[in-house]
Motif scaffolding. Structure first.
Motif, PDB file in Angstrom:
ATOM      1  N   ALA A 162       5.063  29.903  10.986  1.00 54.37           N
ATOM      2  CA  ALA A 162       4.058  30.490  11.876  1.00 54.37           C
ATOM      3  C   ALA A 162       3.084  31.366  11.096  1.00 54.37           C
ATOM      4  N   GLU A 163       3.612  32.155  10.157  1.00 56.18           N
ATOM      5  CA  GLU A 163       2.747  33.016   9.340  1.00 56.18           C
ATOM      6  C   GLU A 163       1.805  32.186   8.476  1.00 56.18           C
ATOM      7  N   GLN A 164       2.330  31.083   7.928  1.00 52.78           N
ATOM      8  CA  GLN A 164       1.505  30.212   7.094  1.00 52.78           C
ATOM      9  C   GLN A 164       0.397  29.550   7.919  1.00 52.78           C
ATOM     10  N   LEU A 165       0.719  29.079   9.107  1.00 49.54           N
ATOM     11  CA  LEU A 165      -0.282  28.445   9.960  1.00 49.54           C
ATOM     12  C   LEU A 165      -1.379  29.432  10.345  1.00 49.54           C
ATOM     13  N   ALA A 166      -0.983  30.663  10.672  1.00 49.50           N
ATOM     14  CA  ALA A 166      -1.969  31.676  11.038  1.00 49.50           C
ATOM     15  C   ALA A 166      -2.884  32.008   9.865  1.00 49.50           C
ATOM     16  N   ALA A 167      -2.321  32.082   8.665  1.00 50.72           N
ATOM     17  CA  ALA A 167      -3.131  32.383   7.480  1.00 50.72           C
ATOM     18  C   ALA A 167      -4.140  31.271   7.208  1.00 50.72           C
ATOM     19  N   ILE A 168      -3.706  30.026   7.334  1.00 47.80           N
ATOM     20  CA  ILE A 168      -4.611  28.895   7.101  1.00 47.80           C
ATOM     21  C   ILE A 168      -5.679  28.830   8.191  1.00 47.80           C
ATOM     22  N   ALA A 169      -5.287  29.120   9.434  1.00 47.52           N
ATOM     23  CA  ALA A 169      -6.256  29.130  10.537  1.00 47.52           C
ATOM     24  C   ALA A 169      -7.308  30.214  10.337  1.00 47.52           C
ATOM     25  N   LYS A 170      -6.890  31.347   9.804  1.00 44.58           N
ATOM     26  CA  LYS A 170      -7.836  32.430   9.552  1.00 44.58           C
ATOM     27  C   LYS A 170      -8.843  32.035   8.472  1.00 44.58           C
ATOM     28  N   ASP A 171      -8.366  31.391   7.410  1.00 43.84           N
ATOM     29  CA  ASP A 171      -9.255  30.970   6.330  1.00 43.84           C
ATOM     30  C   ASP A 171     -10.129  29.791   6.736  1.00 43.84           C
ATOM     31  N   HIS A 172      -9.694  29.055   7.749  1.00 44.04           N
ATOM     32  CA  HIS A 172     -10.440  27.874   8.213  1.00 44.04           C
ATOM     33  C   HIS A 172     -11.854  28.248   8.649  1.00 44.04           C
ATOM     34  N   GLY A 173     -11.976  29.333   9.415  1.00 46.56           N
ATOM     35  CA  GLY A 173     -13.287  29.812   9.851  1.00 46.56           C
ATOM     36  C   GLY A 173     -13.750  29.241  11.166  1.00 46.56           C
ATOM     37  N   GLY A 174     -13.232  28.088  11.575  1.00 49.30           N
ATOM     38  CA  GLY A 174     -13.677  27.479  12.817  1.00 49.30           C
ATOM     39  C   GLY A 174     -12.629  27.484  13.904  1.00 49.30           C
ATOM     40  N   ILE A 175     -11.456  28.068  13.642  1.00 45.91           N
ATOM     41  CA  ILE A 175     -10.396  28.141  14.636  1.00 45.91           C
ATOM     42  C   ILE A 175     -10.647  29.372  15.505  1.00 45.91           C
ATOM     43  N   THR A 176     -11.015  29.151  16.749  1.00 46.68           N
ATOM     44  CA  THR A 176     -11.340  30.271  17.629  1.00 46.68           C
ATOM     45  C   THR A 176     -10.240  30.583  18.631  1.00 46.68           C
ATOM     46  N   ARG A 177      -9.200  29.753  18.696  1.00 53.30           N
ATOM     47  CA  ARG A 177      -8.029  30.080  19.506  1.00 53.30           C
ATOM     48  C   ARG A 177      -6.773  29.668  18.753  1.00 53.30           C
ATOM     49  N   PHE A 178      -5.835  30.597  18.642  1.00 52.19           N
ATOM     50  CA  PHE A 178      -4.540  30.329  18.016  1.00 52.19           C
ATOM     51  C   PHE A 178      -3.475  30.761  19.010  1.00 52.19           C
ATOM     52  N   ILE A 179      -2.699  29.805  19.507  1.00 51.87           N
ATOM     53  CA  ILE A 179      -1.668  30.108  20.494  1.00 51.87           C
ATOM     54  C   ILE A 179      -0.299  29.946  19.843  1.00 51.87           C
ATOM     55  N   GLN A 180       0.452  31.032  19.824  1.00 52.56           N
ATOM     56  CA  GLN A 180       1.783  31.053  19.249  1.00 52.56           C
ATOM     57  C   GLN A 180       2.812  31.080  20.374  1.00 52.56           C
ATOM     58  N   VAL A 181       3.718  30.119  20.400  1.00 50.89           N
ATOM     59  CA  VAL A 181       4.774  30.075  21.411  1.00 50.89           C
ATOM     60  C   VAL A 181       6.039  30.683  20.814  1.00 50.89           C
TER      61      VAL A 181
END
Length: 429
Positions: A162-181
């Motif tokens: 989960a931490e890795q996915l969030a870090a990559i999503a942050k660097d992506h620049g175009g991810i405007t919604r991240f939903i963690q279950v």
């Protein structure tokens, strides 16, 4: 094609003709919107916070909602329901998978042609994760496991990924919604290792999007989405609002690993072990309601950004009461063996001790799962002031009735065979 070109050419000619305005005032020409008062093919689905949207259609399966979602864990229990509801509204769903080529085939039928895109990936390979996230504007993380294997520990599956996915999503620049279950009851003080790992994952995801930082892509996306209200937004906090955390209780449904596991154990051994005295309180929730909550958070006006929702069912029941309901549904005489927690842990402990010490994989734990036994030592309920289904505009299903009809297949002799509650009350069965 030829007729369409002729119509467009004729329309342009008429629009440019100086004699048309006077004629049009008497006999108005029909517009391209068919007289509906809105642009043709405009979507009625209000999806906010999802990047640069190109929306077409009326919001159904063959429309284009503008959402391009990468759903990690899509091949799992909850994943199939989330993919189904995303595809039903015309979203494109990228399905990362790491197993067999057949693991995702049941998902292909849920969306229109080309809308469900399976992509092989390795959760330990950062480049493969970036590849499946490259064209997305929404990331949903459903990855989780309630038992350990030789290859993946609780901490790696439920926290590190989960931490890795969030870090990559942050660097992506175009991810405007991240939903963690996550899970209801996740806490750093929980007796369950899985729930402690889930709590650490929540903190890690929130930490990846600190307040006070925002990318140009987020500004452009929000400007396009919120239009008139854009100047009213607090831009210093927008990036923190990218994340939404869902914490469902014990999820039940046709493919669950709770009631199904109990029913299978009963059919094999004719009794069900109750850990402790079965008095632990839980709030089971229907899988369709959890999927609907995730979709509702994407379709709102952005109010769910940066918030945590605790998704518990409408009924608080004990483990014993849930077992009674299971027995009544499969029409079997309830037979229990009450096992103290200390003895239950001793029975389940050998698998955990030998897991990484033997040169072969051990069987998947069934009812005697050490971590689940630990989690049942405390009640798992929705907090008093937590955001719930009600805040998302969803009325969750109750336990009885349609949501548990999938247990009919465990009835001896067929779904219509066995004693009813009336017959049991009269002593007929």
């Amino acid at each position: 094609m030829m007729q369409a070109c002729c119509r467009r050419s004729a329309r342009r000619f008429l629009d440019q003709s100086p004699a048309i305005p006077a004629f049009n005032s008497i006999y108005p020409l029909p517009s391209y919107d068919g007289g509906s008062g809105r642009p043709r093919c405009a979507s009625t689905v209000a999806v906010h916070g999802t990047g640069h949207l190109v929306r077409k259609g009326t919001g159904g399966r063959s429309s284009v909602s503008g959402i391009v979602a990468t759903v990690f864990g899509a091949t799992g229990f909850l994943g199939r329901y989330v993919v189904s509801q995303l595809a039903k509204m015309g979203s494109q769903v990228l399905v990362p998978f790491r197993g067999s080529e057949d693991s995702h085939r049941h998902l292909k039928l849920m969306g229109d042609l080309g809308q469900i895109v399976p992509m092989g990936y390795n959760p330990r390979d950062e480049n493969s994760i970036k590849a499946v996230m490259a064209k997305a504007n929404v990331v949903i993380n459903l990855i989780g496991r309630e038992y350990e294997t030789r290859n993946y520990s609780f901490e790696e599956v439920n926290h590190a990924m989960a931490e890795q996915l969030a870090a990559i999503a942050k660097d992506h620049g175009g991810i405007t919604r991240f939903i963690q279950v996550s899970c209801l009851g996740a806490s750093s003080t929980s007796p369950s290792r899985m729930l402690r790992a889930k709590a650490a994952a929540e903190e890690a995801v929130q930490r990846q999007f600190p307040e006070g930082t925002i990318s140009i892509c987020h500004l452009q996306s929000l400007r396009a989405l919120y239009v008139a209200d854009f100047n009213m937004l607090d831009c210093s906090r927008i990036c923190a609002y990218v994340t939404t955390i869902m914490k469902p209780g014990v999820i039940f449904g046709a493919e669950d690993s709770s009631l199904n596991k109990w029913a299978q154990f009963v059919k094999k051994w004719s009794f069900l072990p109750l850990f402790g005295d079965g008095s632990t309180k839980i709030q089971p929730v229907y899988v369709v309601d959890v999927a609907a909550a995730i979709i509702a958070s994407l379709k709102d006006d952005g109010t769910s950004m940066g918030k945590i929702y605790e998704l518990g069912g409408p009924e608080i029941v004990t483990v014993h009461q849930l077992a009674e309901l299971m027995f009544d549904t499969i029409r079997e005489h309830p037979r229990y063996v009450k096992i103290p927690f200390a003895i239950a842990k001793a029975i389940a402990a050998p698998r955990e001790l030998l897991l990484n010490k033997v040169p072969f994989p051990l069987p998947t734990p069934g009812v005697f799962n050490l971590d689940q036994i630990n989690s049942l030592t405390v009640n798992t309920l929705v907090s008093d002031n937590a955001l719930t289904f009600e805040d998302l505009g969803i009325v969750p299903h109750k336990l009885k009735g349609y949501p548990i009809e999938y247990l009919f297949c465990y009835r001896r002799g067929g779904p219509n065979v066995g004693a009813t509650a009336f017959q049991k009350a009269k002593g007929i069965y």
